[in-house]
Design a protein around this motif. Structure first.
Motif, PDB file in Angstrom:
ATOM      1  N   SER A 357       0.239  -4.088  19.406  1.00 48.42           N
ATOM      2  CA  SER A 357      -0.785  -4.177  18.372  1.00 48.42           C
ATOM      3  C   SER A 357      -1.384  -2.794  18.141  1.00 48.42           C
ATOM      4  CB  SER A 357      -1.881  -5.162  18.786  1.00 48.42           C
ATOM      5  OG  SER A 357      -2.947  -5.145  17.866  1.00 48.42           O
ATOM      6  N   VAL A 358      -1.453  -2.401  16.874  1.00 52.92           N
ATOM      7  CA  VAL A 358      -2.016  -1.100  16.515  1.00 52.92           C
ATOM      8  C   VAL A 358      -3.070  -1.309  15.433  1.00 52.92           C
ATOM      9  CG1 VAL A 358      -1.560   1.217  15.659  1.00 52.92           C
ATOM     10  CG2 VAL A 358       0.167   0.047  17.040  1.00 52.92           C
ATOM     11  N   ASN A 359      -4.212  -0.687  15.604  1.00 52.72           N
ATOM     12  CA  ASN A 359      -5.291  -0.754  14.616  1.00 52.72           C
ATOM     13  C   ASN A 359      -5.792   0.643  14.305  1.00 52.72           C
ATOM     14  OD1 ASN A 359      -8.510  -0.534  14.540  1.00 52.72           O
ATOM     15  ND2 ASN A 359      -7.890  -2.315  13.346  1.00 52.72           N
ATOM     16  N   PHE A 360      -5.933   0.946  13.017  1.00 49.41           N
ATOM     17  CA  PHE A 360      -6.590   2.160  12.551  1.00 49.41           C
ATOM     18  C   PHE A 360      -7.845   1.753  11.791  1.00 49.41           C
ATOM     19  CE2 PHE A 360      -2.152   3.367  13.022  1.00 49.41           C
ATOM     20  CZ  PHE A 360      -2.253   4.574  13.694  1.00 49.41           C
ATOM     21  N   HIS A 361      -8.953   2.406  12.081  1.00 49.28           N
ATOM     22  CA  HIS A 361     -10.203   2.026  11.440  1.00 49.28           C
ATOM     23  C   HIS A 361     -11.041   3.260  11.120  1.00 49.28           C
ATOM     24  CE1 HIS A 361     -10.888   2.082  15.817  1.00 49.28           C
ATOM     25  NE2 HIS A 361     -12.075   2.580  15.514  1.00 49.28           N
ATOM     26  N   THR A 362     -11.859   3.099  10.097  1.00 52.26           N
ATOM     27  CA  THR A 362     -12.789   4.169   9.723  1.00 52.26           C
ATOM     28  C   THR A 362     -14.073   3.546   9.194  1.00 52.26           C
ATOM     29  OG1 THR A 362     -13.093   6.152   8.364  1.00 52.26           O
ATOM     30  CG2 THR A 362     -11.860   4.340   7.374  1.00 52.26           C
ATOM     31  N   THR A 363     -15.174   4.217   9.450  1.00 50.89           N
ATOM     32  CA  THR A 363     -16.485   3.784   8.971  1.00 50.89           C
ATOM     33  C   THR A 363     -17.138   4.915   8.188  1.00 50.89           C
ATOM     34  OG1 THR A 363     -16.816   2.274  10.836  1.00 50.89           O
ATOM     35  CG2 THR A 363     -18.775   2.968   9.634  1.00 50.89           C
ATOM     36  N   TYR A 364     -17.634   4.578   7.016  1.00 57.33           N
ATOM     37  CA  TYR A 364     -18.333   5.557   6.174  1.00 57.33           C
ATOM     38  C   TYR A 364     -19.759   5.058   5.955  1.00 57.33           C
ATOM     39  CZ  TYR A 364     -19.790   8.214   2.053  1.00 57.33           C
ATOM     40  OH  TYR A 364     -20.484   9.002   1.178  1.00 57.33           O
ATOM     41  N   LYS A 365     -20.742   5.790   6.521  1.00 56.64           N
ATOM     42  CA  LYS A 365     -22.144   5.449   6.344  1.00 56.64           C
ATOM     43  C   LYS A 365     -22.641   6.135   5.078  1.00 56.64           C
ATOM     44  CE  LYS A 365     -22.929   5.008  11.312  1.00 56.64           C
ATOM     45  NZ  LYS A 365     -23.694   5.504  12.494  1.00 56.64           N
ATOM     46  N   ILE A 366     -22.899   5.338   4.068  1.00 60.20           N
ATOM     47  CA  ILE A 366     -23.235   5.882   2.753  1.00 60.20           C
ATOM     48  C   ILE A 366     -24.595   6.555   2.759  1.00 60.20           C
ATOM     49  CG2 ILE A 366     -23.573   5.284   0.328  1.00 60.20           C
ATOM     50  CD1 ILE A 366     -21.653   2.937   0.767  1.00 60.20           C
ATOM     51  N   VAL A 375     -13.212   0.097   7.083  1.00 61.15           N
ATOM     52  CA  VAL A 375     -11.829  -0.150   6.682  1.00 61.15           C
ATOM     53  C   VAL A 375     -10.975  -0.315   7.934  1.00 61.15           C
ATOM     54  CG1 VAL A 375      -9.823   0.734   5.445  1.00 61.15           C
ATOM     55  CG2 VAL A 375     -12.121   1.171   4.555  1.00 61.15           C
ATOM     56  N   ASN A 376     -10.163  -1.374   7.989  1.00 54.85           N
ATOM     57  CA  ASN A 376      -9.262  -1.628   9.106  1.00 54.85           C
ATOM     58  C   ASN A 376      -7.844  -1.866   8.579  1.00 54.85           C
ATOM     59  OD1 ASN A 376     -10.714  -2.231  11.961  1.00 54.85           O
ATOM     60  ND2 ASN A 376     -12.081  -2.775  10.272  1.00 54.85           N
ATOM     61  N   VAL A 377      -6.881  -1.189   9.184  1.00 50.70           N
ATOM     62  CA  VAL A 377      -5.466  -1.404   8.883  1.00 50.70           C
ATOM     63  C   VAL A 377      -4.785  -1.785  10.201  1.00 50.70           C
ATOM     64  CG1 VAL A 377      -3.322  -0.414   8.013  1.00 50.70           C
ATOM     65  CG2 VAL A 377      -5.517   0.242   6.989  1.00 50.70           C
ATOM     66  N   ASP A 378      -4.045  -2.907  10.192  1.00 46.83           N
ATOM     67  CA  ASP A 378      -3.494  -3.453  11.436  1.00 46.83           C
ATOM     68  C   ASP A 378      -2.003  -3.756  11.325  1.00 46.83           C
ATOM     69  OD1 ASP A 378      -5.900  -4.396  13.398  1.00 46.83           O
ATOM     70  OD2 ASP A 378      -6.511  -4.510  11.300  1.00 46.83           O
ATOM     71  N   TYR A 379      -1.366  -3.647  12.491  1.00 48.97           N
ATOM     72  CA  TYR A 379       0.031  -4.073  12.640  1.00 48.97           C
ATOM     73  C   TYR A 379       0.185  -4.702  14.008  1.00 48.97           C
ATOM     74  CZ  TYR A 379       4.926  -3.798  14.001  1.00 48.97           C
ATOM     75  OH  TYR A 379       6.181  -4.094  14.468  1.00 48.97           O
ATOM     76  N   PHE A 380       0.903  -5.809  14.085  1.00 44.50           N
ATOM     77  CA  PHE A 380       1.259  -6.304  15.399  1.00 44.50           C
ATOM     78  C   PHE A 380       2.602  -7.022  15.340  1.00 44.50           C
ATOM     79  CE2 PHE A 380      -0.204 -10.600  14.350  1.00 44.50           C
ATOM     80  CZ  PHE A 380       0.499 -11.413  15.219  1.00 44.50           C
ATOM     81  N   ILE A 776     -21.181   4.295  28.987  1.00 44.02           N
ATOM     82  CA  ILE A 776     -20.256   5.015  28.121  1.00 44.02           C
ATOM     83  C   ILE A 776     -20.218   4.379  26.752  1.00 44.02           C
ATOM     84  CG2 ILE A 776     -17.848   5.719  27.829  1.00 44.02           C
ATOM     85  CD1 ILE A 776     -19.253   7.109  30.072  1.00 44.02           C
ATOM     86  N   ARG A 777     -20.181   5.184  25.742  1.00 45.46           N
ATOM     87  CA  ARG A 777     -20.089   4.654  24.387  1.00 45.46           C
ATOM     88  C   ARG A 777     -18.623   4.424  24.038  1.00 45.46           C
ATOM     89  NH1 ARG A 777     -21.701   8.405  19.432  1.00 45.46           N
ATOM     90  NH2 ARG A 777     -19.742   9.348  20.088  1.00 45.46           N
ATOM     91  N   THR A 778     -18.241   3.188  23.773  1.00 49.50           N
ATOM     92  CA  THR A 778     -16.880   2.878  23.349  1.00 49.50           C
ATOM     93  C   THR A 778     -16.943   1.921  22.181  1.00 49.50           C
ATOM     94  OG1 THR A 778     -16.708   1.012  24.842  1.00 49.50           O
ATOM     95  CG2 THR A 778     -15.918   3.129  25.662  1.00 49.50           C
ATOM     96  N   LYS A 779     -15.868   1.862  21.446  1.00 45.14           N
ATOM     97  CA  LYS A 779     -15.765   0.946  20.318  1.00 45.14           C
ATOM     98  C   LYS A 779     -14.524   0.096  20.479  1.00 45.14           C
ATOM     99  CE  LYS A 779     -18.003   4.145  17.072  1.00 45.14           C
ATOM    100  NZ  LYS A 779     -17.883   4.862  15.806  1.00 45.14           N
ATOM    101  N   ASN A 780     -14.700  -1.177  20.806  1.00 48.26           N
ATOM    102  CA  ASN A 780     -13.574  -2.092  20.883  1.00 48.26           C
ATOM    103  C   ASN A 780     -13.357  -2.668  19.494  1.00 48.26           C
ATOM    104  OD1 ASN A 780     -12.710  -2.568  23.835  1.00 48.26           O
ATOM    105  ND2 ASN A 780     -14.959  -2.404  23.849  1.00 48.26           N
ATOM    106  N   VAL A 781     -12.170  -2.490  18.969  1.00 53.70           N
ATOM    107  CA  VAL A 781     -11.933  -2.675  17.547  1.00 53.70           C
ATOM    108  C   VAL A 781     -11.722  -4.125  17.178  1.00 53.70           C
ATOM    109  CG1 VAL A 781     -10.451  -2.036  15.629  1.00 53.70           C
ATOM    110  CG2 VAL A 781     -10.949  -0.390  17.436  1.00 53.70           C
ATOM    111  N   LYS A 782     -12.447  -4.584  16.192  1.00 47.92           N
ATOM    112  CA  LYS A 782     -12.180  -5.881  15.591  1.00 47.92           C
ATOM    113  C   LYS A 782     -11.203  -5.654  14.455  1.00 47.92           C
ATOM    114  CE  LYS A 782     -14.298  -9.594  12.979  1.00 47.92           C
ATOM    115  NZ  LYS A 782     -13.323  -9.484  11.904  1.00 47.92           N
ATOM    116  N   GLY A 783      -9.949  -5.996  14.678  1.00 48.60           N
ATOM    117  CA  GLY A 783      -8.918  -5.755  13.685  1.00 48.60           C
ATOM    118  C   GLY A 783      -8.959  -6.774  12.577  1.00 48.60           C
ATOM    119  N   GLY A 784      -8.058  -6.616  11.623  1.00 50.97           N
ATOM    120  CA  GLY A 784      -8.020  -7.501  10.477  1.00 50.97           C
ATOM    121  C   GLY A 784      -7.052  -8.648  10.618  1.00 50.97           C
ATOM    122  N   ASN A 785      -6.297  -8.731  11.735  1.00 48.13           N
ATOM    123  CA  ASN A 785      -5.275  -9.763  11.852  1.00 48.13           C
ATOM    124  C   ASN A 785      -5.563 -10.724  13.003  1.00 48.13           C
ATOM    125  OD1 ASN A 785      -4.839  -8.035  13.929  1.00 48.13           O
ATOM    126  ND2 ASN A 785      -2.756  -7.479  13.352  1.00 48.13           N
TER     127      ASN A 785
END
Length: 793
Positions: A357-366, A375-380, A776-785
């Motif tokens: 499973s691979v997830n790419f994500h980005t956050t833009y704070k306006i 934005v999340n893009v996922d493959y598994f 520790i600051r970590t981000k466990n990703v909520k993917g789209g799939n």
């Protein structure tokens, strides 16, 4: 469709008469330098409402606030460095807030403290840091005392729900079963701030499954830090099992990353299975034993996040799972009739699973008002292979071998699932409404192959009529919109999710093709009334969908022995559920809920049996409609510092209306469950503790099965050493061997009993050693799939 869109605009229009505001500021020291990672706490009437850490520039922002008197406090290194009262009537920027040295503020006293439970409009928040039961444990221990959550044999569920998703810091953990349990055991409970229980997921989340969400919120991190947790356990039941794991986290400037690895070895499961069928002219009595071992069982997950700027962050997550589980099984079936018969079967099998499973994500704070885009893009991909060889012999009068009755075969399967998805989520707070909206695209391909070799003659003979290849394609497009509004003591939230689905299934051997397209709207609604600090009332409604698992759609017939077959059904329809829940939270320790659900076209395997023979053919069908009304009570006794008792009671009434009355009859009845978890602190430093837990499921109906009483008594001890860096625990489960599953059902009017015991009586010794800086600051990703992965398991 037009009616739903009209409702959306009516909802938004009715909320324009009231406003919400935002509060911002910047924390600086005596030399006017920005102070980062200071905790800013906003309270109302001595009850903490919100808290966050200042950014690198010392800034903070609270959004979605209504007109009210607030107390603002700034805390660092465990001390309050600044407090001020304010009345918010409009957007307010406090400018620079200069904090003084701690030693000059020794007389400042904190009066606000978070409650143990907090009911929000769409979720229940359990503040773990205020619970002594979670001290020195792990995330799984914390879930055991969370209201509405059941943890039994490392399996997590929500009362009244058929499934569960787990998130950490709003990001989905793409693990399940033992892999999920191992990951949660690696998270120290002292690092958990709160656990959010979401029984009715908002429109932002997939409408798939009548399930809930558990969101674990970790405490905020310190900059430039790292930690390493090493875990291990040894479990002795009838056989032995070992678990080892490591969890590394690192945070430096704009970079944060984590790496987890887990390994299992030994026996996975040992169980005995019994089945009795009461035919009119004969009696069928089967008893079997099955042992499953861990072969190579490894799971890893890693993630990295990087802040490109104050507004933009990017990251990825990778998860890998691999397991081999060999098993051995024996079964003796006795048929009592005019001619008694013994059917003896031996089987060996191996299951090999692996997934990526691979997830790419980005956050833009306006802006600082809380507007942002995720934005999340996922493959598994998920691949599984199964291979089973069985041998069967038959005997007259239980002892005389029947010539020519010997049969042997190799039955195998392969399945490959690939999924691509992309989703966008937008948070768009307005002055009069907190608005969110977004969409998702998902594409799934599933290929499965079943093969059958007859080994009776000693030479493998491929059986074309018992082998098949099945292809399944699914496309999903979804859009959602949700609005949240606070009006004094009231808060409401309304959302709509639209999902459009196209499916195509093809059986190559049977030359069958099935297509289905459907578009559905799934509304969610919440309303909450908080008259004072001690009372909270809420109501919610949602509509959900449960799509068939991929394997259940394959129409081919599988053979487990000469008399038993199973097959899928490409014409299965999704089932739909309407959920309603009314909840009440009292003070700091009592949560009560009345819930109802109404489900159509529920899916199960129907056993086609008759009095003419002993053949059993199981086929997936949309077999029944179900109505449920239930009561759930959670009460935490915390009068003394040395004892905390969490108690849960669930009573529900089930009514089943059969869609196959010739095979499944209508019925109704009650299901009841009670559980108590008790933790006793033995010393002032809270480094020694005992636990006593008991759970019982009373006789009652679960779906169309009637289940007999089963219970589990457990006792444990825990010690924290080396400044609480080393944790040692010992736990005994199912002490009196009472967790035996006995189920009664009726198919075609014929009574069938099942008896299953998985040897849950066990003793487990666990150790965890933590060093470095654990915050520790970590981000466990909520993917789209997430939905597609759940249906692949």
């Amino acid at each position: 469709m037009k009616n739903y869109i009209t409702l959306i605009f009516i909802f938004i229009g009715t909320l324009t008469f009231s406003q919400t505001f935002h509060l911002s500021g910047k924390v600086t020291d005596e030399e006017n330098a920005p102070v980062d990672f200071a905790e800013v706490i906003l309270s109302v009437k001595d009850s903490v409402l919100k808290s966050e850490l200042t950014g690198e520039d010392g800034s903070f922002t609270f959004s979605g606030l209504w007109q009210e008197n607030y107390t603002l406090a700034i805390k660092q290194a465990g001390e309050i460095l600044h407090t001020q009262d304010l009345l918010l009537t409009d957007n307010l920027d406090l400018g620079n807030i200069r904090i003084q040295k701690a030693k000059e503020l020794q007389n400042v006293v904190v009066t606000g403290q978070k409650k143990l439970f907090e009911r929000k409009v769409d979720r229940l928040v359990f503040n773990v840091e205020n619970s002594i039961a979670a001290t020195g444990g792990d995330a799984l221990d914390a879930l055991k005392v969370t209201p509405g959550v059941r943890v039994q044999d490392n399996q997590i569920s929500l009362i009244g729900k058929s499934g569960i998703s787990v998130m950490v810091d709003d990001r989905l953990v793409q693990l399940s079963g033992e892999d999920l349990a191992n990951y949660l055991k690696s998270i120290p409970s002292d690092n958990i701030k709160s656990i959010e229980v979401i029984t009715t997921p908002p429109a932002k989340y997939d409408a798939e499954g009548n399930s809930g969400i558990i969101n674990i919120q970790l405490k905020k991190a310190k900059a430039n830090s790292w930690s390493l947790d090493l875990t291990g356990s040894f479990t002795q039941f009838k056989f032995a099992r070992f678990n080892e794991g490591a969890n590394f986290k690192y945070n430096k400037d704009k970079l944060s990353l984590y790496v987890n690895a887990f390994h299992n070895d030994g026996a996975f499961l040992y169980r005995t299975e019994g089945q009795k069928i009461y035919y009119t002219d004969k009696f069928y009595n089967s008893f079997g034993k099955r042992k499953l071992n861990y072969g190579d069982n490894i799971s890893t997950n890693a993630g990295l996040d990087y802040d490109l700027s104050k507004k933009i962050s990017v990251g990825f997550q990778y998860i890998y799972n691999y397991s081999t589980i060999p098993s051995a099984e024996s079964n003796d079936t006795k048929v009592y009739s005019s001619t008694d018969k013994l059917i003896q079967t031996f089987a060996n099998s191996e299951a090999i699973d692996n997934g990526n499973s691979v997830n790419f994500h980005t956050t833009y704070k306006i802006d600082t008002l809380g507007r942002k885009i995720d934005v999340n893009v996922d493959y598994f991909d998920y691949n599984t292979k199964g291979n089973e060889t069985f041998k069967t012999k038959e005997y007259d009068n239980f002892t005389d071998y029947i010539a020519g009755s010997y049969a042997s075969a190799n039955n195998g399967s392969k399945q490959g699932i690939t999924n691509y998805s992309a989703k966008v989520d937008v948070e768009h707070p307005l002055k009069w409404l907190r608005l969110s909206y977004g969409g998702k695209l998902a594409f799934t391909k599933n290929n499965s192959f079943v093969y059958y070799y007859d080994l009776t003659s000693g030479v493998p003979v491929f059986q074309t009529n018992k082998s098949d290849e099945f292809d399944y394609d699914e496309s999903l497009q979804s859009l959602y919109i949700s609005g949240n509004k606070k009006m004094g003591k009231w808060e409401t939230q309304l959302g709509f999710r639209m999902e459009n689905t196209q499916i195509k299934g093809v059986s190559q051997t049977l030359s069958k093709t099935h297509k289905n397209d459907y578009l559905k709207i799934f509304p969610t609604f919440y309303i909450q009334y908080v008259p004072n600090d001690n009372n909270n009332f809420s109501f919610n409604y949602s509509k959900r969908i449960s799509r068939p698992p991929f394997y259940s759609l394959n129409p081919f017939v599988r053979y487990t022995n000469p008399y038993s077959t199973s097959e899928g059904n490409p014409f299965l329809s999704p089932s739909y559920t309407h959920n309603l829940e009314l909840s009440y939270t009292r003070k700091n320790n009592w949560n009560s809920s009345v819930y109802m659900s109404f489900s159509d076209d529920m899916r199960t395997q129907v056993s086609y049996i008759s009095n003419d023979n002993i053949n059993t053919a199981a086929k997936y069908e949309n077999a029944y409609n179900q109505s449920i009304i239930g009561l759930s009570e959670s009460y935490t006794f915390k009068k003394w510092k040395w004892w905390e008792s969490s108690n849960r009671l669930s009573i529900q009434y089930n009514k089943i209306t059969s869609l196959f009355p010739a095979y499944i009859s209508d019925h109704d009845g009650f299901a009841k469950y009670f559980e108590t978890s008790n933790n006793f602190i033995l010393n002032k430093n809270r480094t020694l503790s005992l636990s006593l837990n008991y759970g019982i499921i009373f006789s009652g109906y679960v779906e169309y099965y009637k289940i007999k009483n089963l219970s589990n008594l457990g006792f444990g001890a825990k010690a924290l050493l080396l400044k609480k860096q080393l944790s040692l625990s010992l736990y005994a489960s199912d002490i009196f061997k009472t967790h035996k599953i006995k189920v009664v059902s009726y198919f075609s009017g014929i009574k069938t009993e099942f008896l299953n015991y998985e040897f849950r009586q066990s003793i487990r010794f666990s150790v965890r050693y933590s060093f470095g800086n654990n915050a520790i600051r970590t981000k466990n990703v909520k993917g789209g799939n997430e939905e597609e992965k759940g249906r692949a398991q």
